[in-house]
Motif scaffolding. Structure first.
Motif, PDB file in Angstrom:
ATOM      1  N   LYS A 220       0.880  -1.165  -0.077  1.00 27.69           N
ATOM      2  CA  LYS A 220      -0.040  -0.111   0.010  1.00 27.69           C
ATOM      3  C   LYS A 220       0.897   0.976  -0.113  1.00 27.69           C
ATOM      4  CE  LYS A 220      -3.198  -2.499   2.621  1.00 27.69           C
ATOM      5  NZ  LYS A 220      -3.984  -2.821   4.052  1.00 27.69           N
ATOM      6  N   SER A 221       0.373   2.155  -0.621  1.00 29.23           N
ATOM      7  CA  SER A 221       1.338   3.449  -0.729  1.00 29.23           C
ATOM      8  C   SER A 221       1.503   4.004   0.622  1.00 29.23           C
ATOM      9  CB  SER A 221       0.649   4.451  -1.418  1.00 29.23           C
ATOM     10  OG  SER A 221      -0.755   4.880  -0.972  1.00 29.23           O
ATOM     11  N   LYS A 222       0.708   3.649   1.624  1.00 28.30           N
ATOM     12  CA  LYS A 222       1.124   4.332   2.852  1.00 28.30           C
ATOM     13  C   LYS A 222       2.122   3.505   3.780  1.00 28.30           C
ATOM     14  CE  LYS A 222      -3.160   1.805   4.766  1.00 28.30           C
ATOM     15  NZ  LYS A 222      -4.438   2.030   5.111  1.00 28.30           N
ATOM     16  N   ASP A 223       2.655   2.291   3.110  1.00 28.27           N
ATOM     17  CA  ASP A 223       3.645   1.500   3.682  1.00 28.27           C
ATOM     18  C   ASP A 223       4.862   1.861   3.042  1.00 28.27           C
ATOM     19  OD1 ASP A 223       1.903   0.516   5.556  1.00 28.27           O
ATOM     20  OD2 ASP A 223       1.310  -1.094   4.192  1.00 28.27           O
ATOM     21  N   LEU A 224       4.918   2.173   1.661  1.00 27.22           N
ATOM     22  CA  LEU A 224       5.999   1.996   0.945  1.00 27.22           C
ATOM     23  C   LEU A 224       6.670   3.313   0.407  1.00 27.22           C
ATOM     24  CD1 LEU A 224       8.249   0.388  -0.416  1.00 27.22           C
ATOM     25  CD2 LEU A 224       6.766   0.141  -2.254  1.00 27.22           C
TER      26      LEU A 224
ATOM     27  N   ARG B 244      11.580  -9.538  -0.972  1.00 30.89           N
ATOM     28  CA  ARG B 244      11.653  -8.696   0.407  1.00 30.89           C
ATOM     29  C   ARG B 244      13.132  -8.958   0.790  1.00 30.89           C
ATOM     30  NH1 ARG B 244       9.208 -12.366   4.157  1.00 30.89           N
ATOM     31  NH2 ARG B 244       9.822 -11.017   5.811  1.00 30.89           N
ATOM     32  N   GLY B 245      13.900  -9.761   0.468  1.00 29.35           N
ATOM     33  CA  GLY B 245      15.406 -10.066   0.489  1.00 29.35           C
ATOM     34  C   GLY B 245      15.998  -8.704  -0.115  1.00 29.35           C
TER      35      GLY B 245
ATOM     36  N   SER C 219       6.386  -5.943   3.004  1.00 28.97           N
ATOM     37  CA  SER C 219       5.377  -6.852   3.707  1.00 28.97           C
ATOM     38  C   SER C 219       5.549  -8.276   3.525  1.00 28.97           C
ATOM     39  CB  SER C 219       4.095  -6.421   3.579  1.00 28.97           C
ATOM     40  OG  SER C 219       3.646  -5.048   3.535  1.00 28.97           O
ATOM     41  N   LYS C 220       5.269  -9.102   4.511  1.00 29.94           N
ATOM     42  CA  LYS C 220       5.408 -10.534   4.720  1.00 29.94           C
ATOM     43  C   LYS C 220       4.278 -10.985   3.934  1.00 29.94           C
ATOM     44  CE  LYS C 220       6.683 -14.298   7.580  1.00 29.94           C
ATOM     45  NZ  LYS C 220       6.731 -14.964   8.782  1.00 29.94           N
ATOM     46  N   ASN C 221       4.513 -11.740   2.747  1.00 32.44           N
ATOM     47  CA  ASN C 221       3.171 -12.375   1.993  1.00 32.44           C
ATOM     48  C   ASN C 221       2.618 -13.843   2.245  1.00 32.44           C
ATOM     49  OD1 ASN C 221       1.785 -11.090   0.207  1.00 32.44           O
ATOM     50  ND2 ASN C 221       2.994 -11.665  -1.670  1.00 32.44           N
ATOM     51  N   PHE C 222       3.561 -14.543   2.845  1.00 30.39           N
ATOM     52  CA  PHE C 222       3.161 -15.759   3.130  1.00 30.39           C
ATOM     53  C   PHE C 222       3.629 -16.362   4.609  1.00 30.39           C
ATOM     54  CE2 PHE C 222       3.522 -15.615  -1.187  1.00 30.39           C
ATOM     55  CZ  PHE C 222       2.169 -16.529  -1.702  1.00 30.39           C
ATOM     56  N   ASP C 223       2.749 -17.211   5.331  1.00 33.05           N
ATOM     57  CA  ASP C 223       2.866 -17.238   6.897  1.00 33.05           C
ATOM     58  C   ASP C 223       2.657 -18.689   6.837  1.00 33.05           C
ATOM     59  OD1 ASP C 223       3.816 -17.038   9.327  1.00 33.05           O
ATOM     60  OD2 ASP C 223       2.190 -15.894  10.023  1.00 33.05           O
TER      61      ASP C 223
ATOM     62  N   ILE D 276      -0.758 -12.752   1.663  1.00 28.94           N
ATOM     63  CA  ILE D 276      -1.354 -11.754   2.718  1.00 28.94           C
ATOM     64  C   ILE D 276      -1.542 -10.267   2.092  1.00 28.94           C
ATOM     65  CG2 ILE D 276      -0.653 -10.803   5.072  1.00 28.94           C
ATOM     66  CD1 ILE D 276       0.973 -13.228   5.578  1.00 28.94           C
ATOM     67  N   THR D 277      -0.562  -9.941   1.257  1.00 30.26           N
ATOM     68  CA  THR D 277      -0.821  -8.568   0.801  1.00 30.26           C
ATOM     69  C   THR D 277      -1.863  -8.360  -0.365  1.00 30.26           C
ATOM     70  OG1 THR D 277       0.850  -8.823  -1.060  1.00 30.26           O
ATOM     71  CG2 THR D 277       1.667  -7.730   1.080  1.00 30.26           C
TER      72      THR D 277
END
Lengths: 495, 342
Positions: free
Chosen positions: A177-181, A259-260, A270-274, A291-292
């Motif tokens: 989301k723009s607010k996160d990145l 992510r890495g 953000s984490k995408n799989f858990d 997740i995203t």
């Protein structure tokens, strides 16, 4: 260029080293150039589409903010809504044209032919631009975030273009989301040895999942799913189970490498799989899988539709809409719609049966806190999810039904007469696939209690380096990549 | 702090490259060509060869060092490998010359006919994968293979990694010496049984493909610079097997006429056995293994003639009675030609 290509192995170190060498204020320019180069390596023409989406959403942000300053509040809201609508309409129109036009054209032709009306919808020969669904959603999140005043409109078009095109997550997420990145592009990232190390470790893990596990499992899956009439019983069951892990390892690998790579340069994605296959319900599954995307749908579709703060039928309707749209998002084909619908049905049925489930548990006095009960829930969830995957992977709806029909055939001898090793993987290859799968699942199970990267960083350098070298060599030997060695290239026929 | 990190990264990369370098030879496919090149390039530097033989399969199965030894007391080694493109031959020659000073270099020119920019990967790998890390190897990779394949040649494990399920003890403990007695030569024992249908009397010349011309000139320049004697050869073969085919020149006979002219202008002997067949009693039906390659009997005839030429035109010492070369006599006894005449 894909993350596992030799090009990326050269591209990424150059980009990240220069990133730290360039003064902070100019870094975004470098990243923007790198990102567009990365994207254009697939097809330079696609950049025009991404650029268009970027400009539309960028302008929408500025216009929404401008509209907000109008003193007449009613008119301001109307105008703001109008800009949001225009941004969504034009972006989704591009997406529709490139991804869904032909699909819906076919659907309409079929529907009309059902009523004996022949219509001709001209089909378009357009190549689906890589990652269009991902960056379109990311760009749209910006319009809404500005509308909701979660963030201020970005004035710098270049920085905003970087937000849409940031290469680590451009073609397969995570959808940020723009607010996160967006604000992270203004942060000054100093070279942090530990961050770089951790980022590289995550990338290495991603490469392992993709090259050793996912691409190996794909061989069995492809063998069976590309010839559904040829296989029966357990061959289909095995291929279907393995597909669940193939797609998980593939997608999760991509997210981890993304992510890495971002972390190496100081960004947080953000984490995408858990550990999705450890979920005890399909509801939980969707909190752990992609997740995203789930968060995007929740924020920008489910909640605007009314979410669950409404009547039951409306709630069920909202749920179904979200899942069907999510299915369509994954691909323009009936299979994906069915896949999405199935997940919608799982969720709605689950909600409807909740009271029944509670009373059964009560009546039978089932202790829900036991390991066996949890295991039972995990297995049931996996079966439901995996059943839906059949539609996701099958090449057509007919193939999917053929596979399901042929699945019900009891042939346990394929495990003992060697047939299982004729599904695309020899017994040695199968062993490596299972070993890889075991490592992935072990990491998921233990990962709930242990943060591996923190625990690992506490170990001695000798141990850590031993693990690094072993992992690199393991991937180098057992990874599926390159043209590989083919004996026929080396056989000399002359004598 | 930065210095420490740089140090760490450098050490990490060095260790990683060392590990990979140790693993590379295990995974490389073990062919006879690999064995002979390792022996000829690195393990038998004590054998000072009078003559070295370079080229593709035509040379590999055309000139027999054991015959040169047995008949004329000439020491030689055949570095030719199947499908060896001419550019690869050039860098291989440079690598050979590092250990073997001033030999007579005989180069078979058949592969000048190739029009493709690069040869077949499998064929190139016979040579490049057998070379130890060196400037010559790097130059060979840079000039004879597509740029994007660079990592796969620098680290052959990236190419051969999928051989892991088929690795045997031989891959871990490879004995390259098992065939050294043949001195790099191997010919077929078929009899082709058909006549040559290509036109051997073609006159006129045809241009060489640009890369072939470049490398032909490089050979000539190198011989002048390093001061070694150069000889070009062409083995008997039916050009119809390649003429006009994809990746090959349209008119090989005319192109070879052009090579002959270039050789003449540079005072380099060019022995075209295609036009010397009658003179050496070469029977195409009987002495060819197939349309493109001579067989063991044909090789014997061609080698005898080359030996005669070498003996007559160069000041070569007969080593047959030199006790230092006693092993060459026993090697001859194990050779293909000796076993056929038993």
């Amino acid at each position: 260029m894909s993350f596992t290509s030799m090009e990326f192995m050269i591209f990424f170190p150059i980009v990240s080293i220069l990133y730290y060498l360039i003064p902070h204020k100019r870094r975004w320019i470098w990243l923007l150039i790198a990102s567009y180069y990365f994207y254009m390596s697939w097809n330079p023409k696609y950049a025009i589409l991404m650029g268009t989406s970027t400009i539309i959403t960028y302008l929408s942000g500025l216009l929404i903010e401008k509209a907000d300053k109008i003193s007449d509040k009613k008119q301001a809201v109307r105008l703001k809504k109008w800009w949001v609508f225009l941004s969504f309409f034009s972006n989704l129109a591009i997406l529709f044209l490139f991804k869904y036009y032909n699909f819906f054209g076919n659907v309409f032709t079929r529907i009309f032919s059902y009523f004996h009306v022949t219509i001709h919808v001209p089909s378009l020969d357009l190549l689906l631009p890589v990652g269009i669904s991902f960056y379109t959603f990311q760009a749209l999140s910006y319009t809404v975030d500005v509308y909701r005043k979660d963030i201020k409109a970005e004035k710098n078009l270049g920085k905003y273009a970087l937000f849409v095109s940031f290469f680590p997550q451009l073609v397969a997420g995570p959808i940020e989301k723009s607010k996160d990145l967006l604000y992270q592009f203004d942060e000054e990232h100093f070279f942090d040895y530990n961050k770089v190390k951790n980022g590289l470790l995550l990338m290495l893990w991603g490469l392992f999942q993709k090259m050793v596990v996912s691409d190996r499992l794909a061989k069995v899956v492809d063998t069976v799913y590309n010839a559904p009439n040829k296989y029966k019983g357990f061959a289909i069951v095995i291929a279907t189970i393995l597909f669940a892990f193939q797609i998980y390892c593939d997608f999760s690998a991509y997210s981890d490498i993304a992510r890495g790579a971002a972390e190496v340069m100081g960004f947080r994605l953000s984490k995408n799989f858990d550990a999705p296959y450890l979920s005890k319900s399909t509801k939980e599954f969707w909190r752990r899988w992609h997740i995203t995307l789930g968060a995007w749908f929740k924020d920008y579709l489910y909640i605007p539709l009314g979410g669950n703060r409404c009547s039951k039928p409306r709630y069920y309707f909202n749920t179904m809409v979200v899942f069907i749209v999510s299915g369509l998002w994954h691909g323009a084909a009936a299979n994906f719609v069915i896949w999405g619908t199935l997940h919608g049905i799982y969720r709605v049925t689950g909600e409807m049966l909740k009271p029944v489930k509670k009373s059964v548990i009560k009546k039978l006095k089932i202790n829900i806190n036991t390991f066996s009960h949890k295991l039972f829930q995990v297995l049931i969830t996996f079966i439901l999810v995996d059943f839906a995957w059949i539609f996701f992977r099958a090449n057509s709806f007919t193939d999917a039904t053929t596979l399901i029909k042929n699945m019900f055939y009891f042939n346990p001898w394929i495990f003992t007469d060697g047939t299982i090793y004729k599904l695309g993987l020899s017994h040695k290859e199968f062993f490596i696939a299972m070993l890889g799968l075991f490592i992935v699942m072990l990491k998921d199970i233990l990962g709930r209690r242990i943060n591996f990267r923190i625990a690992f960083s506490k170990q001695s350098i000798v141990f850590r380096w031993f693990v690094y070298f072993s992992a690199i060599v393991f991937i180098m030997i057992f990874g599926i990549y390159g043209h590989g060695y083919e004996a026929k290239q080396f056989i000399y026929f002359q004598f | 702090m930065t210095k420490k990190i740089v140090q760490k990264v450098v050490i990490f990369i060095i260790i990683l490259i060392s590990i990979v370098s140790l693993l590379n030879p295990i995974f490389i496919v073990k062919t006879d060509h690999r064995g002979k090149l390792i022996e000829g390039l690195y393990n038998h530097t004590g054998d000072a060869y009078d003559v070295i033989l370079m080229g593709s399969s035509h040379m590999n199965g055309g000139i027999d060092p054991n015959v040169l030894w047995h008949q004329y007391g000439i020491t030689s080694f055949n570095y030719a490998t199947a499908g060896q493109p001419i550019d690869v031959t050039y860098y291989l020659l440079k690598e050979v010359l590092k250990k073997h000073k001033n030999p007579i270099v005989v180069v078979d020119v058949y592969y000048l006919c190739l029009t493709n920019k690069y040869g077949e990967e499998g064929y190139i790998r016979y040579v490049i994968d057998s070379m130890k890390p060196s400037i010559n190897k790097l130059n060979a990779i840079m000039n004879c293979t597509p740029f994007m394949d660079l990592p796969y040649y620098l680290f052959p494990i990236l190419k051969y990694h999928n051989r892991w399920p088929e690795l045997t003890k031989n891959d871990f403990r490879y004995d390259s010496a098992y065939k050294y007695y043949a001195k790099g030569f191997e010919a077929g024992t078929n009899k082709y049984g058909k006549d040559n249908i290509s036109d051997l009397t073609a006159t006129g010349t045809a241009e060489l493909p640009p890369k072939s011309l470049e490398y032909l000139n490089k050979f000539i320049e190198l011989s002048k610079k390093e001061g070694f004697k150069l000889i070009f050869t062409n083995m008997p073969n039916d050009f119809n097997s390649i003429a006009g085919k994809d990746g090959w020149v349209k008119d090989p006979a005319k192109m070879l006429n052009q090579v002959a002219e270039i050789a003449k202008a540079n005072n380099i002997p060019f022995i075209d056995y295609g036009s010397k067949m009658d003179e050496i009693g070469f029977n195409f039906k009987e002495d060819m293994n197939n349309s493109g390659h001579v067989n063991i009997w044909g090789a014997n005839k061609v080698t005898n003639d080359l030996g005669k030429f070498l003996k007559e035109n160069y000041n070569l010492v007969d080593h047959r009675n030199d006790p230092k070369y006693a092993q060459w006599n026993s090697d001859y006894m194990r050779s293909q030609i000796a076993s056929l005449s038993k």
